[in-house]
Design a protein around this motif. Structure first.
Motif, PDB file in Angstrom:
ATOM      1  N   CYS A  19      31.569  44.424  43.691  1.00 33.80           N
ATOM      2  CA  CYS A  19      30.465  43.589  43.213  1.00 33.80           C
ATOM      3  C   CYS A  19      31.024  42.637  42.155  1.00 33.80           C
ATOM      4  N   ASN A  21      29.526  41.296  39.893  1.00 34.38           N
ATOM      5  CA  ASN A  21      28.835  41.482  38.614  1.00 34.38           C
ATOM      6  C   ASN A  21      29.278  42.772  37.908  1.00 34.38           C
ATOM      7  N   CYS A  22      29.122  43.945  38.574  1.00 28.85           N
ATOM      8  CA  CYS A  22      29.410  45.219  37.892  1.00 28.85           C
ATOM      9  C   CYS A  22      30.737  45.834  38.343  1.00 28.85           C
ATOM     10  N   CYS A  57      26.020  43.711  44.418  1.00 21.57           N
ATOM     11  CA  CYS A  57      25.440  44.959  44.928  1.00 21.57           C
ATOM     12  C   CYS A  57      23.921  44.936  44.771  1.00 21.57           C
ATOM     13  N   CYS A  60      22.499  45.369  41.191  1.00 16.83           N
ATOM     14  CA  CYS A  60      22.556  44.158  40.368  1.00 16.83           C
ATOM     15  C   CYS A  60      21.544  43.126  40.863  1.00 16.83           C
TER      16      CYS A  60
HETATM   17 ZN    ZN Z   1      26.773  45.296  40.951  1.00 11.10          ZN
END
Ligand code: ZN
Length: 178
Positions: A19, A21-22, A57, A60
């Motif tokens: 992902c 983001n995370c 994901c 997120c």
């Molecule tokens: Zn994520």
């Protein structure tokens, strides 16, 4: 089905593995996630440029959706529903060849975005993938409230390790995550 190559990570020339983001691992964990990419076409050269790409994901994506205003979400959902109803019975068409909502051929788009709803190394069973044309993206953006555009901007600033020139694109509300 396997994720089409067009949705691969362009830098690695391989499927997205984490992902953006995370950093959660996506393939071995068989996670659900979204891929979004934007392209600009240069018809006269028969070439195209990748404007941005992101894999995110569902956790997120849901967190982000939760931060958007109800009015904006409803407006976009209704817009999608109305347009898709009008385009019923389009079975057998290559989803990558034309706009999901208008049927505009890919070859006639100056800019376009592609979306895929994936799980692990495949297109999700109840998911799919599609193209949205520039005019539809503009129409969707015009449905978003100033508040929602601000939230999209903040999400990008806080969570996405994007180069500044890409952030500029997202700030226009291009990151729709529908
Ligand atoms: Zn994520």
């Amino acid at each position: 089905m396997k994720i089409p190559e067009k949705f691969h990570n362009s830098l690695e020339e391989a499927p997205f593995k984490t992902c953006n983001n995370c950093q959660k691992e996506l393939i071995n964990s068989n996670s659900e996630y979204l891929i979004e990419k934007a392209y600009k076409q240069f018809g006269q050269f028969e070439a195209e440029e990748l404007l941005f790409e992101i894999a995110i994901c569902m956790d997120c994506a849901n967190t982000m959706r939760g931060s958007l205003s109800k009015e904006s979400k409803n407006a976009v959902e209704n817009f999608f529903m109305e347009k898709s109803m009008a385009r019923k019975n389009q079975a057998g068409i290559d989803p990558m060849a034309e706009c999901l909502l208008t049927g505009k051929p890919l070859t006639e788009m100056e800019e376009y975005q592609i979306y895929a709803y994936c799980q692990g190394d495949s297109i999700a069973m109840h998911g799919g993938y599609y193209v949205l044309s520039d005019d539809i993206i503009e129409a969707i953006q015009s449905l978003l409230s100033a508040e929602t555009k601000e939230e999209l901007q903040r999400f990008t600033d806080e969570h996405t390790g994007m180069p500044p020139e890409l952030k500029k694109l997202f700030s226009q509300g291009d990151l729709l995550l529908i």
